[in-house]
Design a protein around this motif. Structure first.
Motif, PDB file in Angstrom:
ATOM      1  N   GLU A 229       0.830  -1.203   0.000  1.00 41.54           N
ATOM      2  CA  GLU A 229       0.000   0.000   0.000  1.00 41.54           C
ATOM      3  C   GLU A 229       0.866   1.256   0.000  1.00 41.54           C
ATOM      4  O   GLU A 229       0.554   2.230  -0.695  1.00 41.54           O
ATOM      5  N   ALA A 230       1.934   1.252   0.774  1.00 42.68           N
ATOM      6  CA  ALA A 230       2.841   2.398   0.810  1.00 42.68           C
ATOM      7  C   ALA A 230       3.504   2.608  -0.556  1.00 42.68           C
ATOM      8  O   ALA A 230       3.637   3.740  -1.029  1.00 42.68           O
ATOM      9  N   HIS A 231       3.928   1.497  -1.188  1.00 42.32           N
ATOM     10  CA  HIS A 231       4.505   1.569  -2.535  1.00 42.32           C
ATOM     11  C   HIS A 231       3.518   2.205  -3.510  1.00 42.32           C
ATOM     12  O   HIS A 231       3.878   3.090  -4.293  1.00 42.32           O
ATOM     13  N   ILE A 232       2.280   1.720  -3.460  1.00 42.29           N
ATOM     14  CA  ILE A 232       1.272   2.175  -4.422  1.00 42.29           C
ATOM     15  C   ILE A 232       0.953   3.658  -4.214  1.00 42.29           C
ATOM     16  O   ILE A 232       0.834   4.423  -5.179  1.00 42.29           O
ATOM     17  N   ARG A 233       0.822   4.085  -2.955  1.00 40.94           N
ATOM     18  CA  ARG A 233       0.557   5.502  -2.690  1.00 40.94           C
ATOM     19  C   ARG A 233       1.693   6.370  -3.211  1.00 40.94           C
ATOM     20  O   ARG A 233       1.471   7.402  -3.834  1.00 40.94           O
ATOM     21  N   ALA A 234       2.923   5.955  -2.939  1.00 35.65           N
ATOM     22  CA  ALA A 234       4.081   6.722  -3.411  1.00 35.65           C
ATOM     23  C   ALA A 234       4.155   6.722  -4.928  1.00 35.65           C
ATOM     24  O   ALA A 234       4.478   7.740  -5.552  1.00 35.65           O
ATOM     25  N   MET A 235       3.852   5.569  -5.550  1.00 30.63           N
ATOM     26  CA  MET A 235       3.910   5.475  -7.004  1.00 30.63           C
ATOM     27  C   MET A 235       2.863   6.377  -7.652  1.00 30.63           C
ATOM     28  O   MET A 235       3.133   7.013  -8.687  1.00 30.63           O
ATOM     29  N   LYS A 236       1.672   6.450  -7.083  1.00 28.24           N
ATOM     30  CA  LYS A 236       0.643   7.329  -7.628  1.00 28.24           C
ATOM     31  C   LYS A 236       1.128   8.777  -7.624  1.00 28.24           C
ATOM     32  O   LYS A 236       0.946   9.519  -8.597  1.00 28.24           O
ATOM     33  N   SER A 237       1.745   9.173  -6.500  1.00 26.82           N
ATOM     34  CA  SER A 237       2.240  10.542  -6.386  1.00 26.82           C
ATOM     35  C   SER A 237       3.382  10.798  -7.364  1.00 26.82           C
ATOM     36  O   SER A 237       3.394  11.814  -8.073  1.00 26.82           O
ATOM     37  N   ILE A 238       4.335   9.855  -7.421  1.00 27.46           N
ATOM     38  CA  ILE A 238       5.502  10.057  -8.273  1.00 27.46           C
ATOM     39  C   ILE A 238       5.146   9.974  -9.752  1.00 27.46           C
ATOM     40  O   ILE A 238       5.619  10.770 -10.570  1.00 27.46           O
ATOM     41  N   LEU A 239       4.290   9.010 -10.133  1.00 27.16           N
ATOM     42  CA  LEU A 239       3.935   8.869 -11.546  1.00 27.16           C
ATOM     43  C   LEU A 239       3.126  10.058 -12.044  1.00 27.16           C
ATOM     44  O   LEU A 239       3.337  10.529 -13.170  1.00 27.16           O
ATOM     45  N   SER A 240       2.196  10.554 -11.204  1.00 24.11           N
ATOM     46  CA  SER A 240       1.450  11.744 -11.609  1.00 24.11           C
ATOM     47  C   SER A 240       2.398  12.924 -11.763  1.00 24.11           C
ATOM     48  O   SER A 240       2.285  13.728 -12.698  1.00 24.11           O
ATOM     49  N   PHE A 241       3.361  13.010 -10.836  1.00 21.25           N
ATOM     50  CA  PHE A 241       4.346  14.076 -10.923  1.00 21.25           C
ATOM     51  C   PHE A 241       5.257  13.889 -12.131  1.00 21.25           C
ATOM     52  O   PHE A 241       5.629  14.856 -12.797  1.00 21.25           O
ATOM     53  N   LEU A 242       5.598  12.630 -12.430  1.00 20.90           N
ATOM     54  CA  LEU A 242       6.481  12.350 -13.567  1.00 20.90           C
ATOM     55  C   LEU A 242       5.854  12.793 -14.876  1.00 20.90           C
ATOM     56  O   LEU A 242       6.525  13.377 -15.741  1.00 20.90           O
ATOM     57  N   VAL A 243       4.549  12.522 -15.027  1.00 22.66           N
ATOM     58  CA  VAL A 243       3.849  12.945 -16.248  1.00 22.66           C
ATOM     59  C   VAL A 243       3.867  14.471 -16.360  1.00 22.66           C
ATOM     60  O   VAL A 243       4.213  15.035 -17.403  1.00 22.66           O
ATOM     61  N   MET A 244       3.501  15.138 -15.260  1.00 18.32           N
ATOM     62  CA  MET A 244       3.486  16.601 -15.275  1.00 18.32           C
ATOM     63  C   MET A 244       4.881  17.176 -15.435  1.00 18.32           C
ATOM     64  O   MET A 244       5.093  18.160 -16.149  1.00 18.32           O
ATOM     65  N   TYR A 245       5.850  16.550 -14.767  1.00 14.24           N
ATOM     66  CA  TYR A 245       7.228  17.023 -14.833  1.00 14.24           C
ATOM     67  C   TYR A 245       7.774  16.879 -16.253  1.00 14.24           C
ATOM     68  O   TYR A 245       8.535  17.723 -16.731  1.00 14.24           O
TER      69      TYR A 245
END
Length: 301
Positions: A229-245
Motif C-alpha cells: 500500500e505504501a509503494h502504491i501511494r508513493a507510485m501514484k504521487s511520483i507517476l502523476s508528478f512524472l507525467v506533469m514534470y
C-alpha cells in the motif's frame, strides 16, 4: 507612459492571474497547515519539511512570476528600469529552480524511504535520509542561487532588448540576441532542468522495480500488506508528478527555443502550463497526504 495592451496581452494577464492566484492559495494552504502542525508538535518529519520548503518556493515563484507578467504587459515602464528587471529575473530564476530541485528531492525521498533493496549503500541512505534532507536543501539552494546569478547577469547585459518581453515571468522571457554570450547560460539552465528531471525518472524507476519485486514475493500471501500500500501511494504521487514534470520539462526547453518569439501560440501554451504545474501538482500532493487532505475537506463547504 502606459503600454497599449493587446488582446493577446490581456488574455495572458487574465490567465496568469487566475492560475497564479489559485496556485498561490493551494501552496499557502500547505504552508499554513504544516506550520500550524509544527507549532503544535514542535517538530516536523522529513516529508513535511520537504513539502514545507516546496510550498514556500512555489508560492514565491508564482508571486514573482505573476508580478513580472503583469508589469511587463500593463506597466512596462515600472519593470524595465535598472535594477528592478535584474532583481525580478534573479528571484524568479532562483525560486523556479528551487521548485524543480525540491520536487526532485521529494521524489528521491519517497524512493529511499519506501523502496526495499539489500544494497549496502541504499540501506545507508535509508538510515541516514533524515540527516541528508537538510543537505539536499542546501545543495538545491546553492544550485538555484548559481542559476539566479547567471540570470541576473543575462538580464544585466547590454545585449538584452529590455523593451520587448514575452511576459513569461522568467529570465528566459527577456528577448535577447542569440549570440555566443548567452549559450553558456542556456547550457547551465538546461543542465539544471535535465539533472532534476533525471532524478525524478530514476526515483520512479527504482520505486516501480521495488514494488514489482515485492508484489512477486507476496503473491502467495493473501494478507493485506502495508508495504504494498505504501509503494502504491508513493507510485501514484511520483507517476502523476512524472507525467506533469515531463510536460513541464518540454515546456522549459521550448521556452529557451522560443525565447525571442513574442506573441506566438506556442509561447502562449508554454505560459499556460507553467502556471498550471505548481498549483496542480501541489493539489495532488494534498490529496496524497492524509493530514492535508483531511484539513482541506474540513474547510471546503
Amino acid at each position: 507612459q502606459k503600454s497599449n495592451v493587446t488582446s493577446y496581452g490581456a488574455t495572458i494577464v487574465a490567465i496568469t492571474t487566475l492560475e497564479g492566484f489559485a496556485g498561490m492559495w493551494i501552496n499557502a494552504f500547505i504552508v499554513c497547515v504544516l506550520c500550524t502542525g509544527w507549532m503544535k508538535k514542535k517538530t516536523l518529519n522529513s516529508n513535511e519539511k520537504i513539502l514545507l520548503v516546496l510550498g514556500c518556493s512555489r508560492f514565491c515563484s508564482l508571486c514573482i512570476s505573476w508580478a513580472y507578467s503583469f508589469l511587463s504587459i500593463i506597466y512596462p515602464k515600472y519593470l524595465y528600469v535598472r535594477p528592478i528587471l535584474q532583481l525580478a529575473v534573479f528571484f524568479q530564476a532562483f525560486f523556479s529552480h528551487c521548485n524543480l530541485w525540491f520536487s526532485a528531492c521529494l521524489c528521491g525521498f519517497y524512493c529511499i524511504k519506501i523502496a526495499n533493496f539489500r544494497n549496502s549503500f541504499f540501506i545507508y541512505l535509508k538510515v541516514k535520509i533524515d540527516r541528508i534532507v537538510p543537505w539536499l536543501f542546501l545543495g538545491s539552494g546553492i544550485l538555484a542561487l548559481a542559476i539566479g546569478i547567471i540570470a541576473y547577469d543575462v538580464a544585466d547585459t547590454p545585449h538584452c532588448n529590455n523593451r520587448n518581453s514575452t511576459g513569461q515571468g522568467n529570465f528566459g522571457s527577456v528577448n535577447i540576441k542569440m549570440d555566443k554570450h548567452f549559450f553558456p547560460s542556456f547550457f547551465v539552465t538546461g543542465f539544471g532542468y535535465a539533472a532534476s528531471f533525471m532524478a525524478v525518472i530514476v526515483s520512479a524507476l527504482f520505486l516501480l522495480f521495488s514494488l514489482w519485486r515485492h508484489q512477486r514475493k507476496m503473491q502467495t500471501n493473501s494478507m493485506k500488506d502495508l508495504s504494498v500500500e505504501a509503494h502504491i501511494r508513493a507510485m501514484k504521487s511520483i507517476l502523476s508528478f512524472l507525467v506533469m514534470y515531463s510536460i513541464n520539462f518540454v515546456c522549459l526547453v521550448l521556452k529557451m527555443v522560443y525565447v525571442t518569439k513574442k506573441g506566438s501560440y506556442m509561447t502562449f501554451l508554454i505560459i499556460v502550463f507553467e502556471y498550471t504545474f505548481p498549483g496542480l501538482h501541489s493539489l495532488i500532493l494534498i490529496f496524497s497526504n492524509p493530514k492535508l487532505e483531511k484539513t482541506l475537506l474540513k474547510i471546503l463547504p
